[in-house]
Write a protein that holds these residues in place. Structure first.
Motif, PDB file in Angstrom:
ATOM      1  N   ARG A  96       0.834  -1.209   0.000  1.00 20.36           N
ATOM      2  CA  ARG A  96       0.000   0.000   0.000  1.00 20.36           C
ATOM      3  C   ARG A  96       0.864   1.252   0.000  1.00 20.36           C
ATOM      4  O   ARG A  96       0.633   2.166  -0.782  1.00 20.36           O
ATOM      5  N   GLY A  97       1.795   1.294   0.937  1.00 24.04           N
ATOM      6  CA  GLY A  97       2.717   2.415   1.006  1.00 24.04           C
ATOM      7  C   GLY A  97       2.105   3.751   1.389  1.00 24.04           C
ATOM      8  O   GLY A  97       2.797   4.760   1.413  1.00 24.04           O
ATOM      9  N   ASP A  98       0.796   3.773   1.684  1.00 20.53           N
ATOM     10  CA  ASP A  98       0.136   5.060   1.949  1.00 20.53           C
ATOM     11  C   ASP A  98      -0.587   5.099   3.288  1.00 20.53           C
ATOM     12  O   ASP A  98      -1.346   6.015   3.558  1.00 20.53           O
ATOM     13  N   VAL A  99      -0.388   4.078   4.113  1.00 20.62           N
ATOM     14  CA  VAL A  99      -1.022   4.067   5.439  1.00 20.62           C
ATOM     15  C   VAL A  99       0.036   3.721   6.475  1.00 20.62           C
ATOM     16  O   VAL A  99       1.016   3.046   6.171  1.00 20.62           O
ATOM     17  N   SER A 100      -0.179   4.170   7.697  1.00 23.44           N
ATOM     18  CA  SER A 100       0.764   3.799   8.749  1.00 23.44           C
ATOM     19  C   SER A 100       0.484   2.354   9.152  1.00 23.44           C
ATOM     20  O   SER A 100      -0.637   1.848   8.991  1.00 23.44           O
ATOM     21  N   LEU A 101       1.501   1.709   9.683  1.00 24.63           N
ATOM     22  CA  LEU A 101       1.321   0.338  10.137  1.00 24.63           C
ATOM     23  C   LEU A 101       0.281   0.293  11.263  1.00 24.63           C
ATOM     24  O   LEU A 101      -0.535  -0.620  11.319  1.00 24.63           O
ATOM     25  N   ALA A 102       0.291   1.299  12.122  1.00 22.65           N
ATOM     26  CA  ALA A 102      -0.684   1.345  13.223  1.00 22.65           C
ATOM     27  C   ALA A 102      -2.114   1.380  12.672  1.00 22.65           C
ATOM     28  O   ALA A 102      -3.001   0.687  13.169  1.00 22.65           O
ATOM     29  N   ASP A 103      -2.344   2.174  11.610  1.00 25.43           N
ATOM     30  CA  ASP A 103      -3.677   2.241  11.008  1.00 25.43           C
ATOM     31  C   ASP A 103      -4.077   0.898  10.413  1.00 25.43           C
ATOM     32  O   ASP A 103      -5.205   0.438  10.587  1.00 25.43           O
ATOM     33  N   LEU A 104      -3.144   0.282   9.693  1.00 30.14           N
ATOM     34  CA  LEU A 104      -3.456  -0.992   9.050  1.00 30.14           C
ATOM     35  C   LEU A 104      -3.789  -2.053  10.095  1.00 30.14           C
ATOM     36  O   LEU A 104      -4.801  -2.748   9.983  1.00 30.14           O
ATOM     37  N   VAL A 105      -2.955  -2.169  11.127  1.00 33.71           N
ATOM     38  CA  VAL A 105      -3.207  -3.147  12.191  1.00 33.71           C
ATOM     39  C   VAL A 105      -4.555  -2.852  12.857  1.00 33.71           C
ATOM     40  O   VAL A 105      -5.353  -3.749  13.106  1.00 33.71           O
ATOM     41  N   GLY A 106      -4.822  -1.581  13.103  1.00 26.79           N
ATOM     42  CA  GLY A 106      -6.094  -1.196  13.721  1.00 26.79           C
ATOM     43  C   GLY A 106      -7.294  -1.585  12.881  1.00 26.79           C
ATOM     44  O   GLY A 106      -8.287  -2.094  13.401  1.00 26.79           O
ATOM     45  N   HIS A 107      -7.196  -1.382  11.585  1.00 29.32           N
ATOM     46  CA  HIS A 107      -8.327  -1.699  10.713  1.00 29.32           C
ATOM     47  C   HIS A 107      -8.537  -3.205  10.588  1.00 29.32           C
ATOM     48  O   HIS A 107      -9.678  -3.673  10.550  1.00 29.32           O
ATOM     49  N   ILE A 108      -7.446  -3.965  10.553  1.00 26.99           N
ATOM     50  CA  ILE A 108      -7.582  -5.430  10.515  1.00 26.99           C
ATOM     51  C   ILE A 108      -8.224  -5.904  11.814  1.00 26.99           C
ATOM     52  O   ILE A 108      -9.123  -6.741  11.807  1.00 26.99           O
ATOM     53  N   LEU A 109      -7.787  -5.328  12.935  1.00 28.74           N
ATOM     54  CA  LEU A 109      -8.354  -5.688  14.229  1.00 28.74           C
ATOM     55  C   LEU A 109      -9.854  -5.393  14.272  1.00 28.74           C
ATOM     56  O   LEU A 109     -10.653  -6.228  14.705  1.00 28.74           O
ATOM     57  N   VAL A 110     -10.259  -4.203  13.816  1.00 29.46           N
ATOM     58  CA  VAL A 110     -11.684  -3.839  13.806  1.00 29.46           C
ATOM     59  C   VAL A 110     -12.468  -4.836  12.960  1.00 29.46           C
ATOM     60  O   VAL A 110     -13.554  -5.283  13.338  1.00 29.46           O
ATOM     61  N   HIS A 111     -11.907  -5.197  11.809  1.00 26.96           N
ATOM     62  CA  HIS A 111     -12.593  -6.127  10.912  1.00 26.96           C
ATOM     63  C   HIS A 111     -12.803  -7.480  11.605  1.00 26.96           C
ATOM     64  O   HIS A 111     -13.902  -8.048  11.544  1.00 26.96           O
ATOM     65  N   GLU A 112     -11.769  -7.990  12.258  1.00 29.37           N
ATOM     66  CA  GLU A 112     -11.891  -9.291  12.938  1.00 29.37           C
ATOM     67  C   GLU A 112     -12.793  -9.183  14.166  1.00 29.37           C
ATOM     68  O   GLU A 112     -13.577 -10.075  14.441  1.00 29.37           O
ATOM     69  N   LEU A 113     -12.688  -8.081  14.897  1.00 30.99           N
ATOM     70  CA  LEU A 113     -13.539  -7.859  16.057  1.00 30.99           C
ATOM     71  C   LEU A 113     -15.008  -7.808  15.637  1.00 30.99           C
ATOM     72  O   LEU A 113     -15.896  -8.290  16.348  1.00 30.99           O
ATOM     73  N   ALA A 114     -15.245  -7.269  14.478  1.00 33.07           N
ATOM     74  CA  ALA A 114     -16.610  -7.186  13.951  1.00 33.07           C
ATOM     75  C   ALA A 114     -17.229  -8.576  13.812  1.00 33.07           C
ATOM     76  O   ALA A 114     -18.422  -8.760  14.039  1.00 33.07           O
ATOM     77  N   HIS A 115     -16.412  -9.567  13.458  1.00 33.59           N
ATOM     78  CA  HIS A 115     -16.937 -10.935  13.373  1.00 33.59           C
ATOM     79  C   HIS A 115     -17.357 -11.411  14.763  1.00 33.59           C
ATOM     80  O   HIS A 115     -18.382 -12.076  14.906  1.00 33.59           O
ATOM     81  N   HIS A 116     -16.588 -11.054  15.786  1.00 31.39           N
ATOM     82  CA  HIS A 116     -16.918 -11.414  17.166  1.00 31.39           C
ATOM     83  C   HIS A 116     -18.242 -10.772  17.579  1.00 31.39           C
ATOM     84  O   HIS A 116     -19.059 -11.375  18.269  1.00 31.39           O
ATOM     85  N   LEU A 117     -18.427  -9.523  17.157  1.00 29.56           N
ATOM     86  CA  LEU A 117     -19.630  -8.782  17.554  1.00 29.56           C
ATOM     87  C   LEU A 117     -20.824  -9.088  16.649  1.00 29.56           C
ATOM     88  O   LEU A 117     -21.915  -8.582  16.872  1.00 29.56           O
ATOM     89  N   GLY A 118     -20.595  -9.904  15.624  1.00 32.23           N
ATOM     90  CA  GLY A 118     -21.689 -10.305  14.747  1.00 32.23           C
ATOM     91  C   GLY A 118     -22.049  -9.273  13.703  1.00 32.23           C
ATOM     92  O   GLY A 118     -23.158  -9.285  13.170  1.00 32.23           O
ATOM     93  N   TRP A 119     -21.124  -8.355  13.404  1.00 30.38           N
ATOM     94  CA  TRP A 119     -21.404  -7.348  12.383  1.00 30.38           C
ATOM     95  C   TRP A 119     -21.285  -7.946  10.990  1.00 30.38           C
ATOM     96  O   TRP A 119     -20.435  -8.798  10.740  1.00 30.38           O
TER      97      TRP A 119
END
Length: 132
Positions: A96-119
Motif C-alpha cells: 500500500r505504502g500510503d497508510v501507517s502500520l498502526a492504522d493498518l493493524v487497527g483496521h484489521i483488528l476492527v474487521h476481525e472484532l466485527a466478526h466477534h460482535l456479529g457485524w
C-alpha cells in the motif's frame, strides 16, 4: 535490513492492543474479552478451514463464537481469539505504502472484532469506511 525487519511480533501486538484500547464505547469493553494473538502466518489448519492456499492472503482471523450466537449457558474454556499475522500484514503495508502500520493493524483488528460482535460486512463498512 529492510524497514520491516525490526517490526517483530511484540510490535504488532502492541499496535493491536493500542487500537483495541482506542475503540469507542461500548466496543472497547467487548473487545477486551477477546484475546489478541500474533503469529508470523496462519497455520495450515486455519488456511484449510478457510480454503485459502496462500498464507500471505490472510492478515487476520477471528476464532470463537460470535456474541450474537453465544448463550449465557455457554461455558467456554478458551477465550475468543483474534489472530493477526505479521508477514501478510507487513507485505500489505509495504504494498500500500500510503497508510501507517498502526492504522493498518487497527483496521484489521476492527474487521476481525466485527466478526466477534456479529457485524456484517456492511456494518463494518459503515463503522470503518477505510476498507472502501
Amino acid at each position: 535490513m529492510s524497514h520491516g525487519d525490526h517490526l517483530d511480533l511484540e510490535k504488532i501486538h502492541a499496535l493491536a492492543v493500542e487500537a483495541r484500547d482506542g475503540l469507542p464505547a461500548p466496543f472497547d469493553a467487548l473487545a477486551r474479552d477477546v484475546a489478541i494473538r500474533i503469529a508470523e502466518t496462519a497455520d495450515p489448519e486455519m488456511l484449510d478451514a478457510l480454503d485459502i492456499d496462500d498464507p500471505m492472503e490472510l492478515t487476520g482471523l477471528y476464532e470463537g463464537t460470535p456474541l450474537t450466537e453465544k448463550s449465557v449457558l455457554d461455558v467456554s474454556p478458551e477465550p475468543d481469539v483474534i489472530w493477526l499475522f505479521r508477514e501478510p500484514i507487513l507485505a500489505e503495508w509495504r504494498e500500500r505504502g500510503d497508510v501507517s502500520l498502526a492504522d493498518l493493524v487497527g483496521h484489521i483488528l476492527v474487521h476481525e472484532l466485527a466478526h466477534h460482535l456479529g457485524w456484517s460486512d456492511d456494518d463494518i463498512a459503515a463503522i470503518d469506511p477505510w476498507w472502501e
